[in-house]
Design a protein around this motif. Structure first.
Motif, PDB file in Angstrom:
ATOM      1  N   LEU A 185       2.373   1.447 -14.427  1.00 47.59           N
ATOM      2  CA  LEU A 185       1.550   1.983 -15.509  1.00 47.59           C
ATOM      3  C   LEU A 185       1.325   0.944 -16.611  1.00 47.59           C
ATOM      4  O   LEU A 185       0.215   0.820 -17.140  1.00 47.59           O
ATOM      5  N   THR A 186       2.343   0.174 -16.935  1.00 44.28           N
ATOM      6  CA  THR A 186       2.202  -0.835 -17.989  1.00 44.28           C
ATOM      7  C   THR A 186       1.287  -1.983 -17.568  1.00 44.28           C
ATOM      8  O   THR A 186       0.804  -2.729 -18.423  1.00 44.28           O
ATOM      9  N   ASP A 187       1.066  -2.149 -16.249  1.00 42.07           N
ATOM     10  CA  ASP A 187       0.166  -3.206 -15.782  1.00 42.07           C
ATOM     11  C   ASP A 187      -1.287  -2.933 -16.153  1.00 42.07           C
ATOM     12  O   ASP A 187      -2.132  -3.837 -16.048  1.00 42.07           O
ATOM     13  N   LEU A 188      -1.592  -1.728 -16.593  1.00 46.89           N
ATOM     14  CA  LEU A 188      -2.962  -1.412 -16.998  1.00 46.89           C
ATOM     15  C   LEU A 188      -3.387  -2.198 -18.231  1.00 46.89           C
ATOM     16  O   LEU A 188      -4.581  -2.249 -18.551  1.00 46.89           O
ATOM     17  N   ARG A 189      -2.457  -2.822 -18.904  1.00 47.14           N
ATOM     18  CA  ARG A 189      -2.823  -3.686 -20.024  1.00 47.14           C
ATOM     19  C   ARG A 189      -3.501  -4.964 -19.548  1.00 47.14           C
ATOM     20  O   ARG A 189      -4.140  -5.660 -20.341  1.00 47.14           O
ATOM     21  N   ASP A 190      -3.350  -5.281 -18.271  1.00 49.37           N
ATOM     22  CA  ASP A 190      -3.959  -6.483 -17.701  1.00 49.37           C
ATOM     23  C   ASP A 190      -5.399  -6.175 -17.287  1.00 49.37           C
ATOM     24  O   ASP A 190      -5.649  -5.277 -16.475  1.00 49.37           O
ATOM     25  N   ALA A 191      -6.350  -6.930 -17.830  1.00 49.51           N
ATOM     26  CA  ALA A 191      -7.769  -6.693 -17.531  1.00 49.51           C
ATOM     27  C   ALA A 191      -8.071  -6.886 -16.044  1.00 49.51           C
ATOM     28  O   ALA A 191      -8.918  -6.183 -15.484  1.00 49.51           O
ATOM     29  N   ALA A 192      -7.397  -7.836 -15.391  1.00 48.85           N
ATOM     30  CA  ALA A 192      -7.640  -8.072 -13.968  1.00 48.85           C
ATOM     31  C   ALA A 192      -7.206  -6.876 -13.129  1.00 48.85           C
ATOM     32  O   ALA A 192      -7.864  -6.524 -12.139  1.00 48.85           O
ATOM     33  N   VAL A 193      -6.130  -6.227 -13.516  1.00 51.11           N
ATOM     34  CA  VAL A 193      -5.659  -5.036 -12.802  1.00 51.11           C
ATOM     35  C   VAL A 193      -6.649  -3.897 -12.984  1.00 51.11           C
ATOM     36  O   VAL A 193      -6.992  -3.185 -12.024  1.00 51.11           O
ATOM     37  N   ARG A 194      -7.137  -3.704 -14.184  1.00 50.92           N
ATOM     38  CA  ARG A 194      -8.124  -2.643 -14.426  1.00 50.92           C
ATOM     39  C   ARG A 194      -9.400  -2.896 -13.625  1.00 50.92           C
ATOM     40  O   ARG A 194      -9.977  -1.967 -13.050  1.00 50.92           O
ATOM     41  N   ASP A 195      -9.815  -4.149 -13.578  1.00 53.09           N
ATOM     42  CA  ASP A 195     -11.017  -4.474 -12.806  1.00 53.09           C
ATOM     43  C   ASP A 195     -10.801  -4.217 -11.316  1.00 53.09           C
ATOM     44  O   ASP A 195     -11.708  -3.746 -10.625  1.00 53.09           O
ATOM     45  N   ARG A 196      -9.602  -4.507 -10.811  1.00 53.72           N
ATOM     46  CA  ARG A 196      -9.311  -4.243  -9.397  1.00 53.72           C
ATOM     47  C   ARG A 196      -9.413  -2.756  -9.081  1.00 53.72           C
ATOM     48  O   ARG A 196      -9.990  -2.367  -8.068  1.00 53.72           O
ATOM     49  N   LEU A 197      -8.886  -1.932  -9.962  1.00 51.64           N
ATOM     50  CA  LEU A 197      -8.971  -0.493  -9.745  1.00 51.64           C
ATOM     51  C   LEU A 197     -10.426  -0.006  -9.810  1.00 51.64           C
ATOM     52  O   LEU A 197     -10.827   0.873  -9.042  1.00 51.64           O
ATOM     53  N   ARG A 198     -11.205  -0.560 -10.710  1.00 55.65           N
ATOM     54  CA  ARG A 198     -12.619  -0.185 -10.773  1.00 55.65           C
ATOM     55  C   ARG A 198     -13.330  -0.510  -9.466  1.00 55.65           C
ATOM     56  O   ARG A 198     -14.169   0.264  -8.982  1.00 55.65           O
ATOM     57  N   GLN A 199     -13.019  -1.648  -8.903  1.00 61.15           N
ATOM     58  CA  GLN A 199     -13.651  -2.022  -7.639  1.00 61.15           C
ATOM     59  C   GLN A 199     -13.206  -1.116  -6.499  1.00 61.15           C
ATOM     60  O   GLN A 199     -14.003  -0.797  -5.614  1.00 61.15           O
ATOM     61  N   VAL A 200     -11.945  -0.700  -6.497  1.00 55.01           N
ATOM     62  CA  VAL A 200     -11.481   0.258  -5.493  1.00 55.01           C
ATOM     63  C   VAL A 200     -12.285   1.547  -5.590  1.00 55.01           C
ATOM     64  O   VAL A 200     -12.665   2.139  -4.579  1.00 55.01           O
ATOM     65  N   TRP A 201     -12.579   1.959  -6.796  1.00 53.46           N
ATOM     66  CA  TRP A 201     -13.323   3.201  -7.014  1.00 53.46           C
ATOM     67  C   TRP A 201     -14.814   3.060  -6.676  1.00 53.46           C
ATOM     68  O   TRP A 201     -15.414   3.989  -6.147  1.00 53.46           O
ATOM     69  N   SER A 202     -15.395   1.920  -7.001  1.00 52.36           N
ATOM     70  CA  SER A 202     -16.862   1.822  -6.940  1.00 52.36           C
ATOM     71  C   SER A 202     -17.396   0.860  -5.884  1.00 52.36           C
ATOM     72  O   SER A 202     -18.472   1.097  -5.325  1.00 52.36           O
ATOM     73  N   ALA A 203     -16.687  -0.230  -5.603  1.00 51.26           N
ATOM     74  CA  ALA A 203     -17.175  -1.228  -4.629  1.00 51.26           C
ATOM     75  C   ALA A 203     -15.989  -1.808  -3.863  1.00 51.26           C
ATOM     76  O   ALA A 203     -15.664  -2.981  -4.013  1.00 51.26           O
TER      77      ALA A 203
END
Length: 312
Positions: A185-203
């Motif tokens: 959960l604390t890794d969500l502070r990392d922008a690269a981690v958030r971007d990875r999750l966005r790609q899992v959701w959308s592309a």
């Protein structure tokens, strides 16, 4: 203005982490609220309402699938969160290994969740959830195919990623690797981690290492092509060099046979492995004539001086 936006974003992330780190109990009570909040945090669309026809349920909670049993019977099961062509998500709710002290009369009413985090039991529970998600993927209609990702979520603690980009029913492997497939959960502070999750959701297929390698290969090929073009231009550019003693004219040419009408004193052949070129250096005296590459007409040294390199 950018700094203000970043500070607000950081505050939202901290608030989300603080809210969910203290969660516990049964996942059914929490996981939909947790995932809805995660979508809001990542600026992703929220799941849609479930419809009677599963063909219309492309992005929903509690997507129905039918599992075939060994005795021939079939039982309905439910995917915690499903997004067609992207992922199957299975949620669990663990609990802290060292929970806060409570009164004995309240301890019996405290829900421990799936297992204590950081223990072998928790690891087995998360692996069992991954296996369950694989069975759900196998039970999907053939028209929908296998999703490229499986997600296993411990609500308020971690998200595990598993990928199978061929979508052919092979083994789902930790993504991007065994050491970093678990997002805390604390890794969500990392922008690269958030971007990875966005790609899992959308592309999700944009994360496929094969596609990334292909893109890198194309970029390298384009760069090599530009280098080859510049070298070709340089090699095709003719130049004349005067000498006091020999009054020679040198010319670089691409050809496989000697120039007609030219008095060749020295010919040096070299092979360039990548371009398969044969380079000839032709030395001509002041009385010699050099054959033009295109029309084979003879040019005198005086004429060569007056012509630009493109004329050759």
């Amino acid at each position: 203005m950018t700094q203000a936006a970043d500070s607000v974003r950081a505050a939202d992330i901290d608030a989300f982490i603080a809210r969910w780190q203290a969660s516990g109990g049964a996942e059914r009570a929490n996981y939909q609220l947790f995932l809805t909040g995660l979508c809001d945090l990542l600026d992703l669309p929220q799941p849609e309402p479930t419809r009677p026809d599963d063909r219309d349920n492309a992005y929903v909670f509690e997507r129905t699938v039918t599992l075939q049993q060994g005795d021939g019977s079939a039982t309905p099961n439910y995917i915690d969160l499903y997004k067609r062509g992207c992922f199957i998500l299975e949620a669990k709710q663990g609990s802290d290994k060292n929970p806060p002290l409570v009164l004995p009369e309240l301890a019996a009413r405290r829900k421990a969740g799936t297992a204590r985090r950081g223990t072998g039991g928790w690891d087995r529970a998360m692996q069992a959830a991954k296996n369950q998600a694989e069975r759900y993927a196998k039970a999907l209609p053939l028209a929908e195919g296998w999703p490229p990702f499986l997600l296993v979520v411990d609500v308020g603690h971690s998200i595990e990623l598993y990928s199978e980009f061929s979508c052919s029913g092979k083994t789902y492997l930790p993504f991007p690797d065994v050491r970093s497939h678990r997002i805390f959960l604390t890794d969500l502070r990392d922008a690269a981690v958030r971007d990875r999750l966005r790609q899992v959701w959308s592309a999700p297929h944009s994360l496929d290492p094969a596609q990334r390698s292909a893109r890198v290969t194309r970029e390298v090929s384009d760069q090599l092509a530009r280098i080859a073009k510049s070298l070709e231009t340089a090699l095709l550019a003719s130049y004349v060099c005067s000498s006091r003693e020999t009054n020679c004219w040198w010319r670089w040419r691409f050809c496989s046979a000697c120039c007609r009408g030219a008095s060749t004193r020295t010919t040096a052949r070299t092979k360039a492995k990548d371009f398969r070129l044969k380079i000839k250096v032709i030395s001509c005296s002041s009385a010699s004539l050099v054959a033009d590459k295109k029309s084979r007409r003879c040019l005198s040294p005086q004429k060569m001086r007056s012509m630009s390199p493109k004329s050759f």
